[in-house]
Structure formats: C-alpha cells, structure tokens
Design an enzyme around this catalytic site. Structure first.
Site: not given
Ligand SMILES: *[C@@H]1O[C@H](CO)[C@@H](O)[C@H](O)[C@H]1NC(C)=O
Ligand SMILES: *[C@@H]1O[C@H](CO)[C@@H](O)[C@H](O)[C@H]1NC(C)=O
Ligand SMILES: *[C@@H]1O[C@H](CO)[C@@H](O)[C@H](O)[C@H]1NC(C)=O
Length: 249
Positions: A139, A144
């Site tokens: 990932e 984010e």
C-alpha cells in the site's frame, strides 16, 4: 532472430537520425490517465469504476454509492459524503478506482499527481492511494487525510512495517497539488518521492514492489482511522488534474 536483428538495426538507425534523441535508447513517457479524465461523466467512466475493487465498504462508517461520485463542474470529480444515520453505515459516500492497474517495471517507474480540496475535520477520511491487486500490502498512500488537520504520506511493507510522514495541511479549502514519483531502486525495491505543492516532503521505500500490480483508489471514507463522531451534514472531497504518467517505456 535474424529478422528481428535486422529490424533493430533499422530502428536504431532511424532513431539515431532524429535530432535530440539518444542513440537507440530513447525513453518516452506515456500518459496512462490524462488530466481530461474528469471533464465529463463519460470520461470519468472511461478511466474509472465506481466503488472499491472489492466492493462498497472499507474500514469506516461510509457505504459507497455511484451517485455520490459526480462530475458537477467539468474537470472536477466531487466525492460527497452525506450523513444518513443508518445503523450499519451512517454515511453514503463516493469512491472510484482506476480501470487500469499500474506496475513499476524493472528499470522503470510511474508518476501519480492530482490537485485536491480535502476535508480535515474529525471523522473525515479522504485518500488517494495505491493498493496491491494480488495482496495487501503493498500500500502506498500518495495522500491521506485522517481528520487531524494533517496530510499523511505512507508506505506499507507489512501491517507493522510502515513509513509514515504527517505534515500540517495548509488552507484546506484551497486546492493543493500532490505528486508521487515511484521508481525501481534496485530491481526489487521501489523508491517513492512524495511532493506537496512542488516541495519534496519525504522519500520512502516499498519492499519488493517491482513487478507488483497496484489499484489506484480515490475514496471519501468516514470515521474509522479519522476518529468519531464525524460531521452530520455533507462533506465534499474534490479532485482535478489527475494524471498518471508511465516512466516504464
Ligand atoms: C451531496 O449529496 C446529497 C445527498 O444526495 C445532496 O442532497 C447534495 O446536493 C449533494 N451535494 C453536492 C454539493 O453534490
Ligand atoms: C531491498 O532493500 C533492502 C533493505 O534496504 C535490502 O536489504 C535489499 O538488499 C534490497 N533489495 C535489493 C534487490 O537490492
Ligand atoms: C520497507 O522496505 C524497504 C526496502 O526493503 C526499506 O528500505 C524500508 O526501510 C522498509 N520500511 C520500514 C518501515 O522498515
């Protein structure tokens, strides 16, 4: 064999004849997703599917609906999280993922960039991220926001081996530009340069990522890692000028 050697000789002759090209090794970037991808609903659905690759929920309080990912203004994707108070998922929200999968090939790389207006309030969890097609991890969180006022740049080798860099997210109601440059480092590991508004924030390394396909996801999840309670109105996450460039050529 013979004919392909002949073809190679012809090609390298042709390439070396062009001004400004390097002999036989001309590398060309190609555009995998163009900045026009959010110009209309038809361009959105040319490049993206609705929801997550695995379904309509992920580690939070929102359930994703196609109708909550919209092109309201040409060029801008708006993800809309609306509080419904439903007992299972208290929000309807929007997520899209790229129809293509992306792989850093040996000797190559990929660039992911876009501009965002991202919410940073408690309970709002927008993200622009890459997730392994065949396994998790890999990932890479190109960007984010976890309800703290910060933007986070993260790379996961495993659930416990994580590089994470949080920095204050300035003026969240303005657009900011994010760029991640992924490059083959040594035939196996991949380096990732994370930029915010043109400034290099951090370089991280993803173990064994060369050759592993990734899904690109843009989601507006709620609560979960961003805390609770989240807002009881409508939250918007807006994205424009998204571009993916192939440096593998
Ligand atoms: C967000 O979704 C809600 C519920 O569907 C809708 O009422 C609202 O108009 C939407 N807002 C925007 C800006 O798209
Ligand atoms: C990948 O990185 C690790 C940690 O830095 C290193 O031990 C390993 O040798 C690297 N792999 C290659 C193929 O160089
Ligand atoms: C992840 O793996 C890469 C390559 O092996 C290594 O350089 C990096 O330090 C690892 N990350 C963490 C948090 O240990």
């Amino acid at each position: 064999m013979y004919s392909s050697a002949f073809l190679l000789a012809v090609l390298s002759h042709t390439v070396s004849g062009l001004p400004g090209e390097r002999h036989g090794l001309a590398k060309r970037d190609s555009t995998l997703i163009p900045t026009s991808c959010f110009d209309s609903t038809s361009s959105l659905t040319q490049y993206f599917n609705y929801n997550y690759p695995w379904g309509d929920t992920h580690n939070g309080a929102a359930i994703m609906k196609d109708s909550n990912s919209v092109i309201a203004d040409a060029g801008v994707l708006t993800l809309n999280a609306t509080y419904t108070g439903a007992s299972d998922y208290a929000y309807d929200s929007g997520t899209v993922y790229a129809k293509q999968q992306f792989t850093v090939e040996a000797g190559g790389g990929l660039d992911f960039s876009a501009q965002f207006i991202a919410p940073v309030e408690t309970g709002t969890w927008p993200a622009f991220w890459l997730n392994g097609v065949n396994s998790w991890p890999p990932e890479i969180d190109v960007a984010e926001w976890k309800g703290s006022g910060d933007i986070s740049f993260n790379t996961f080798n495993s659930s416990s081996e994580v590089q994470a860099q949080d920095v204050k997210y300035p003026s969240p109601t303005d657009y900011h530009t994010v760029l991640a440059e992924l490059r083959d480092e040594d035939g196996s590991n991949v380096s990732v340069n994370f930029y915010l508004d043109g400034t290099l924030i951090t370089t991280q390394y993803a173990s064994g990522l060369v050759g592993q396909p990734l899904n690109l996801i843009i989601d507006l999840q709620m609560e979960g890692s961003s805390g609770s309670p989240g807002p009881t109105g409508t939250t918007l996450f807006q994205i424009k000028n998204l571009e993916v460039i192939d440096k593998n050529a």
